[in-house]
Scaffold this motif. Structure first.
Motif, PDB file in Angstrom:
ATOM      1  N   UNK A  65       0.826  -1.209   0.000  1.00  0.00           N
ATOM      2  CA  UNK A  65       0.000   0.000   0.000  1.00  0.00           C
ATOM      3  C   UNK A  65       0.860   1.259   0.000  1.00  0.00           C
ATOM      4  N   UNK A  66       1.995   1.214   0.726  1.00  0.00           N
ATOM      5  CA  UNK A  66       2.907   2.360   0.731  1.00  0.00           C
ATOM      6  C   UNK A  66       3.515   2.576  -0.656  1.00  0.00           C
ATOM      7  N   UNK A  67       3.884   1.489  -1.342  1.00  0.00           N
ATOM      8  CA  UNK A  67       4.417   1.613  -2.700  1.00  0.00           C
ATOM      9  C   UNK A  67       3.372   2.167  -3.658  1.00  0.00           C
ATOM     10  N   UNK A  68       2.124   1.734  -3.500  1.00  0.00           N
ATOM     11  CA  UNK A  68       1.051   2.244  -4.361  1.00  0.00           C
ATOM     12  C   UNK A  68       0.821   3.725  -4.121  1.00  0.00           C
ATOM     13  N   UNK A  69       0.841   4.139  -2.851  1.00  0.00           N
ATOM     14  CA  UNK A  69       0.646   5.551  -2.527  1.00  0.00           C
ATOM     15  C   UNK A  69       1.785   6.394  -3.090  1.00  0.00           C
ATOM     16  N   UNK A  70       3.002   5.881  -3.006  1.00  0.00           N
ATOM     17  CA  UNK A  70       4.163   6.598  -3.542  1.00  0.00           C
ATOM     18  C   UNK A  70       4.045   6.744  -5.058  1.00  0.00           C
TER      19      UNK A  70
END
Length: 81
Positions: A65-70
């Protein structure tokens, strides 16, 4: 069908299509079965890894989810919204 499943199947399908195309090309060039397997297996492993990464990336883990947000923030900055 969830987005995760759709994207994973699409990734697996693309990998299979590319691999089948490569095998057909090698066979048309009169490659030996051992020569085809020698190159097909690493490509199959690569495409399986890409498919597994796709499954993980579109899952619900905090790191994914952090990679997607980035990626979404980068896309928003690039588009200037």
């Amino acid at each position: 069908m969830s987005n995760r499943v759709k994207r994973t199947w699409a990734s697996a399908g693309r990998g299979a299509a590319i691999l089948l195309g490569l095998v057909a090309y090698w066979i048309s060039r009169d490659a030996s079965p051992a020569g085809v397997v020698r190159w097909a297996v690493p490509f199959a492993v690569l495409f399986a890894g890409i498919t597994c990464y796709t499954w993980w990336y579109h899952g619900g883990s905090p790191k994914a989810l952090a990679l997607q947000a980035k990626a979404e923030a980068k896309k928003t900055r690039r588009l200037g919204h």
